[in-house]
Design a protein around this motif. Structure first.
Motif, mmCIF file in Angstrom:
data_model
loop_
_atom_site.group_PDB
_atom_site.id
_atom_site.type_symbol
_atom_site.label_atom_id
_atom_site.label_comp_id
_atom_site.label_asym_id
_atom_site.label_seq_id
_atom_site.Cartn_x
_atom_site.Cartn_y
_atom_site.Cartn_z
ATOM 1 N N LEU A 49 4.796 -28.476 49.827
ATOM 2 C CA LEU A 49 5.607 -29.552 50.354
ATOM 3 C C LEU A 49 4.729 -30.770 50.653
ATOM 4 O O LEU A 49 3.575 -30.637 51.049
ATOM 5 N N SER A 60 17.278 -13.713 53.435
ATOM 6 C CA SER A 60 18.669 -13.623 53.017
ATOM 7 C C SER A 60 18.958 -12.259 52.376
ATOM 8 O O SER A 60 20.053 -11.996 51.921
ATOM 9 N N THR A 79 18.706 -20.419 57.674
ATOM 10 C CA THR A 79 18.771 -21.076 56.365
ATOM 11 C C THR A 79 17.432 -21.720 56.034
ATOM 12 O O THR A 79 16.631 -22.024 56.917
ATOM 13 N N TYR A 80 17.225 -21.960 54.733
ATOM 14 C CA TYR A 80 16.010 -22.616 54.272
ATOM 15 C C TYR A 80 15.909 -24.026 54.854
ATOM 16 O O TYR A 80 14.847 -24.473 55.276
ATOM 17 N N ARG A 81 17.062 -24.699 54.903
ATOM 18 C CA ARG A 81 17.085 -26.057 55.456
ATOM 19 C C ARG A 81 16.599 -26.077 56.911
ATOM 20 O O ARG A 81 15.787 -26.916 57.304
ATOM 21 N N ALA A 82 17.086 -25.129 57.696
ATOM 22 C CA ALA A 82 16.676 -25.059 59.094
ATOM 23 C C ALA A 82 15.183 -24.768 59.185
ATOM 24 O O ALA A 82 14.477 -25.295 60.049
ATOM 25 N N LEU A 104 12.884 -25.675 56.985
ATOM 26 C CA LEU A 104 12.145 -26.904 56.666
ATOM 27 C C LEU A 104 12.082 -27.826 57.876
ATOM 28 O O LEU A 104 11.089 -28.495 58.129
ATOM 29 N N LYS A 105 13.177 -27.835 58.619
ATOM 30 C CA LYS A 105 13.209 -28.652 59.836
ATOM 31 C C LYS A 105 12.098 -28.191 60.791
ATOM 32 O O LYS A 105 11.478 -29.002 61.467
ATOM 33 N N GLU A 106 11.892 -26.877 60.809
ATOM 34 C CA GLU A 106 10.831 -26.321 61.652
ATOM 35 C C GLU A 106 9.463 -26.873 61.237
ATOM 36 O O GLU A 106 8.616 -27.174 62.069
ATOM 37 N N GLU A 112 8.938 -29.718 59.786
ATOM 38 C CA GLU A 112 8.882 -31.122 60.202
ATOM 39 C C GLU A 112 8.532 -31.253 61.673
ATOM 40 O O GLU A 112 7.869 -32.173 62.087
ATOM 41 N N SER A 145 10.853 -17.687 51.892
ATOM 42 C CA SER A 145 12.286 -17.520 51.733
ATOM 43 C C SER A 145 12.552 -16.382 50.736
ATOM 44 O O SER A 145 12.132 -16.439 49.584
#
Lengths: 352, 493, 358
Positions: free
Chosen positions: A147, C53, C80-83, C85-87, C89, C98
């Motif tokens: 990333l 998952s 979720t993967y999105r959550a 990624l937020k981590e 950030e 994942s």
């Protein structure tokens, strides 16, 4: 106001007249950016490799060819025995040796790496790369995704660190020296006796260095964007706002040093050895904080650039919003307030 | 109401400094200065003058007692005082990397005025350096800097002006001009407190206070103080058996010596010679080229043209050989402040290649002559200025050089110490050491065997003091000097 | 002996200074006791969060393996993967693993499913080493199949300790600061207070004056080297593998170089500030290009060329050979010659550039 302006003009003249210092102040970021951007890398490249094999059968020579074809390894010699290879490594003629056992072809085993492990990180990477090159083609079980920095450029990591270091150096060291010099030369006496308020003297001293620091900041960001191709993912406005806060902190630190130091030599040593060294070492700019012993991690918690560098990495490279760096900003603001208060309280408007 | 009231002020410096016990800089000082008065603060080195100035300027807090300036208390009403006073510290230093004009403008704005407004009050001195207004202050000669500093201090008109030895290192003509400017300020009702080692300046004050070891010994009209403490201020002149015909050997021979910096000829074709054992006074206004000439003679600078021989060595080609046979004492005190007296002596003696046993024996003698025995292991930084100068001279002649060069050795030193200093010079001369000395004290000029007066890089007069007085038809050296220096057309080096 | 007096003077001045003796004593000790812990580029304590998952026995085992590993800190599971990624950030985690739905079923069917490893690669080294460790763990959990028989022999540094690598580097850094910066400040200091003029009118020869300035710092250098060697042994149990005398020889050569560089810089500078900045500039460049932290062979050609004129490079090479690899004089022959060459050049330059007469 008039007095304030003439003060600022005087201070700017001091800075501008000293060509050599100016040259260094602007040359330093440029050279550092180039060095970190291009010269300083941990890539595996040109590893001098010795091949040790007793018989060069088909499979072995195939493997050797694969090794030679890769950009990572240079085959510099072939040796008959492992002992010979080791001697080559000891004499610094090679970095690693690949020893093919006699039965390599038949069993696809009996492969040994002899690695110069004086640099342990590199040694591990070399073996990993060599294994991959020789025995590659195994089923991939994982899909790797890097990333923010898909090309793994070290510049992404270093640009914020260089900013943190240089801004601190310029603001803290230069301000403290310029104040101490006035003390040493005796001009401070006249300034103190003049009707000008001491606070104004200090602010007027800080303004040109603030401008200089911002100039250097712009210079670094331009270099990063245009030459090194580092993205400035976050909002430019916030980058400058947080940097502004950090510069203020550095200026307060400079003022504090000038309160303590009685001579230029002492101010220099204080800022160079007591300030700069911990910053470089403990702020996480070169060495990751989480690998340090716990005690040192605590110490690093009071090193201001740590938070600045952290915040800049997030803002610039990861492109998060200001909301995600609030913690760092809050810590920086708190430190600034504290340092500024202490420095102003300690500022003596008499001699002694 | 008096402009300044000082009541029983004491100040001692505790653990700071090198002496073990705290030294008392001021001890129960009381005096008052009327509005518009010109008040002199005089006394030997280390008497506490600078501490007094600093206390009055609110830079130091007194330990005991109280004082007020212009009706404001120096402890509580700092701001009001700082708005009303002007101060020129003893070691006033300019911003070296700013030009002359930039320095002036900065200080003018600092005190809430401008160069144009204040121009008239500094014209007399500033006109001398105005043509160098674009030059950096760091590139000016010592005396020039002092003149610029005076301009900076006088550019505004405060109600009280404090001047701590403002004219140290300034030539007599400029000193007169400076005091004329002070007289103008006085007419405008400005109160002036000034300290000075020059007696002619002391005489121009209304009243003077004599400070000694932190105590006031007397406050009165200048003449009264000077006569009451005549042994300190006006020591009897030194009788010096002048050698009728000094030996014939020339120790310094200079012909058509030139030093040019670009198009500017700092030293412009000078020719003279000095005989062995002679005391040669090398006089001139600030910026006439004295220091440059001296730097060439001591091998610090290469001449642009002409020839010179010192102690038989060519200054152009044999300057390293020459350095073995000379001693030098620079304008700025330049022994190592962080070494002790004995360490400094043995360092320089060692540099000149003296043997250890000789050093030990001779050091005892010298320390005895200077009455320095108990200060043998004191750091030089802790000595008062006059002592440092005597020590620097003794170091310069320690290796018995053939010539010793002294560049304004007695700048800022009080009269009694200056007299002792000249006794040392006579001592040295009697032993056959040639003394080459520059000075701004005209009484010292009279002590020399022969003097030269430099104006604008050229030697305008050369001879014994009596000859010069006769040929220029002037009553004393002061007038001879003024007469010649007023003809100067340029004013810097 | 003029020079004896001058050297004595330098020592007296160092001793009288309120700050220098303490600096000389304390600085190497602090550096040696603290820095090896800090200068550590080992990748450790990488924080991992998992988006599972699959929720199978296999995925449970992967999580368990991660928790067991020394390298990783398991920060928890995310829905979720999105959550996740937020981590990243928010800097609460460094790597997201994942595991797709039906992973273990697909694996059993031989479909070769892939997990996704997303690493924060702002720090490239950490990102790549961390994710490759993680993929090893995942790989070994996923396939019971043993990896090919490859053995690796790590020479000189069996346990891959970073301290062994860094201690010679620290020695270089301490020497550089002590023998480079202090003399640089010294001459400028004499210039600023005017004492140099008094020296200039004496018959002291240039080389005597310069040498007298250098000798004290060499002696300080020797002292510092000794302190460093003793501390390396006492605190970390790391001893020099080759002859200790060679370490001293190299240290002296380096001290000579840096002290001449310091004097050279101060001869050309008017103020302390200038001197220290110029010095700092040179030192940083020499240091970064010397291979003290990163291998010189990884550099692009243009910067690799500069290592030929970088004495620090020769020093680092040689001292690692002696200290870590146990080399003898023969194996560092050309480095010693190169260093000696630099010394001669720098020393003569320092003497020539000091002007007694202008």
């Amino acid at each position: 106001m008039n007095q304030f302006l003439s003060f600022v003009i005087k201070e700017s003249r001091h800075i501008l007249r000293d060509r050599r210092t100016m040259l260094i102040l602007f040359g330093m970021p440029i050279v550092l950016m180039l060095l970190f951007g291009f010269a300083i890398t941990n890539d595996v490249k040109n590893v001098r490799t010795v091949v040790v094999t007793s018989q060069m059968d088909g499979l072995t020579s195939q493997a050797v060819a694969r090794l030679a074809a890769s950009e990572y390894f240079d085959i510099t010699a072939t040796a008959a025995s492992a002992g010979e290879a080791e001697a080559l490594i000891r004499r610094q003629k090679a970095d690693m040796a690949v020893v093919f056992a006699a039965d390599f072809a038949s069993k696809r085993s009996g492969l040994q790496f002899i690695v110069d492990a004086s640099d342990p990180n590199m040694a591990q990477q070399w073996t990993a790369y060599a294994t991959q090159t020789l025995l590659g083609g195994q089923a991939q079980t994982a899909n790797l995704k890097m990333l923010y920095n898909p090309q793994m450029k070290s510049a992404y990591n270093f640009v914020p660190a260089i900013m943190g270091m240089l801004l601190m150096l310029i603001c803290a060291m230069m301000t403290s020296i310029s104040i101490v010099r006035e003390k040493e030369r005796g001009t401070m006496e006249v300034l103190l006796v003049s009707p000008v308020r001491p606070l104004m003297i200090i602010v007027a001293k800080a303004v040109p260095y603030l401008a200089l620091a911002l100039g250097i900041l712009v210079c670094i960001l331009l270099m990063a964007r245009c030459v090194l191709g580092v993205p400035l993912a976050g909002g430019i406005g916030w980058i400058f706002a947080v940097s502004g806060l950090y510069i203020l902190l550095a200026l307060s630190l400079g003022l504090l040093i000038s309160d303590i130091a009685s001579s230029q030599l002492m101010a220099l040593l204080l800022s160079a050895m007591v300030l700069l060294m911990p910053i470089v070492m403990l702020s996480g700019m070169l060495f990751p904080i989480e690998s340090m012993p716990v005690v040192l991690q605590w110490v690093s918690a009071v090193v201001p650039p740590r938070y600045y560098i952290e915040a800049m990495r997030k803002l610039m490279i990861m492109g998060v919003g200001i909301g995600d760096v609030l913690k760092e900003v809050a810590v920086l603001a708190g430190m600034t307030a504290l340092l500024l208060t202490v420095a102003l309280l300690k500022f003596n408007n008499r001699l002694e | 109401m008096n402009a300044i009231e000082v009541d029983n002020v004491s100040k001692s410096y505790g653990k700071t400094g090198t002496s073990a016990s705290g030294t008392k800089a001021l001890d129960g000082v009381c005096f008052s200065v009327g509005k518009g008065e010109m008040f002199g603060l005089i006394g030997p080195d280390g008497a506490g003058k600078t501490s007094m100035f600093r206390i009055l300027c609110t830079l130091l807090l007194p330990d005991e007692g109280s004082a007020s300036v212009d009706g404001f208390d120096i402890v509580r009403q700092t701001k009001e005082i700082r708005r009303r006073v002007g101060y020129m510290p003893g070691k006033f230093s300019l911003y070296q990397d700013l030009t002359v004009q930039e320095n002036l403008e900065f200080f003018a704005t600092l005190f809430g005025t401008s160069l144009a407004e204040g121009y008239d009050s500094i014209k007399a001195i500033y006109s001398q350096i105005e043509r160098f207004k674009g030059r950096k202050a760091g590139a000016l000669s010592g005396g020039m800097k002092q003149k610029l500093a005076l301009c900076c201090a006088l550019i505004h008109s405060p109600s009280v002006l404090f001047l701590d030895e403002p004219t140290t290192g300034v030539d007599p003509v400029s000193r007169k001009e400076f005091w004329d400017m002070l007289a103008l300020l006085k007419e405008r009702g400005i109160t002036i407190v000034v300290s000075t080692p020059y007696l002619d300046e002391v005489r121009r004050c209304h009243r003077v206070a004599f400070l000694d070891h932190g105590r006031i010994r007397g406050i009165d009209k200048p003449e009264i103080i000077l006569s009451r403490f005549a042994d300190i201020f006006n020591p009897p002149g030194i009788s010096h058996g002048r050698k009728e015909a000094a030996e014939d050997e020339n120790v310094i021979e200079v012909e058509h010596l030139v030093k040019a910096f670009g198009t500017f000829r700092a030293v412009d074709d000078i020719t003279f010679s000095v005989k062995r054992g002679e005391i040669f006074g090398f006089l001139g206004a600030n910026g006439a080229g004295k220091t440059t000439a001296m730097h060439m003679l001591t091998g610090l600078n290469q001449p642009t043209g002409g020839t010179g021989k010192v102690a038989g060595f060519d200054i152009q080609t044999q300057h390293e050989e020459l350095k073995k046979h000379i001693g030098y004492m620079s304008q700025k005190f330049s022994l190592y402040e962080d070494l002790t007296v004995a360490e400094n002596i043995s360092l320089f003696a060692g540099i000149y290649g003296m043997r250890k046993t000789d050093i030990g024996r001779k050091m005892k003698e010298v320390l005895k002559r200077l009455n320095f025995e108990e200060h043998r292991d004191d750091l030089v930084a802790s000595l008062p200025l006059g002592w440092k100068q005597k020590l620097a001279f003794s170091v310069a002649i320690f290796h018995e050089p053939r010539v010793v060069f002294l560049d304004e050795p007695t700048g800022g030193v009080d009269p009694a110490t200056r007299r002792q200093f000249w006794e040392l010079i006579y001592d040295a001369a009697a032993r056959g050491i040639t003394v080459f000395v520059t000075t701004h004290y005209m009484d010292e000029a009279e002590y020399c065997d022969r003097i030269s007066i430099m104006v604008d890089g050229k030697i305008r007069a050369l001879g014994t003091p009596d000859e010069l007085k006769r040929s220029f038809r002037q009553p004393d050296m002061d007038h001879v000097f003024t007469h010649l220096a007023r003809q100067a057309t340029r004013s810097s080096d | 002996m003029i020079i004896k007096h001058l050297i004595r003077k330098e020592f007296l001045q160092i001793r009288r200074n309120a700050f220098l003796p303490r600096l000389i004593l304390v600085f190497p000790v602090v550096i040696m006791c603290v820095m090896p812990w800090v200068m550590n580029q080992e990748v450790r304590n990488v924080r991992v969060c998992v988006v599972d998952s699959d929720r199978s026995v296999l995925s449970q085992r992967m999580v368990h393996d991660i928790e067991q590993s020394d390298y990783f800190i398991f920060t928890g599971q995310m829905p979720t993967y999105r959550a996740a990624l937020k981590e990243i950030e928010r800097s609460r985690t460094d790597i997201v693993l994942s595991i797709p739905p039906h992973y273990s079923r697909d694996l059993a069917l031989g479909l070769r499913p892939q997990v996704l490893i997303a690493a924060n690669a702002v720090n490239g080294t950490k990102g790549s080493i961390g994710s490759s460790y993680l993929s090893q763990i995942v790989g070994s959990a996923a396939s019971a199949m043993p990896t090919a028989a490859v053995s690796t022999l790590f020479l000189y540094n069996k346990h891959l300790g970073y301290k062994v690598f860094m201690i010679p580097a620290l020695l270089a850094i301490v020497m550089m600061l002590m023998c480079g910066f202090l003399p640089a400040l010294n001459i400028v200091g004499e210039k600023e207070c005017g004492t140099i003029e008094q020296i200039n009118v004496t018959p002291v020869a240039k080389w005597q004056f310069i040498l007298a300035k250098l000798v004290p710092y060499w002696i300080i250098g020797l002292f510092v080297v000794t302190v460093c060697l003793v501390l390396a042994w006492a605190v970390y149990g790391i001893v020099c593998q080759g002859p200790v005398l060679l370490v001293y020889l190299l240290a002296m050569l380096l001290a000579l170089f840096f002290s001449s560089l310091g004097l050279l810089v101060s001869n050309y500078s008017d103020t302390m500030q200038q001197a220290i900045l110029v010095m700092w500039f040179f030192v940083v460049c020499l240091l970064l290009l010397s291979g003290i932290f990163t291998p010189t062979r990884s550099m692009p050609d243009w910067s690799y060329m500069t290592t030929y004129v970088n004495p620090m490079h020769y020093f680092i090479d040689a001292i690692r050979t002696v200290f870590v690899r146990g080399g003898d004089l023969q194996s560092i022959g050309h480095q010693v010659l190169a260093l000696a060459g630099f010394d001669v050049v720098m020393c003569s330059w320092a003497i020539v550039s000091y002007r007694k007469n202008s």
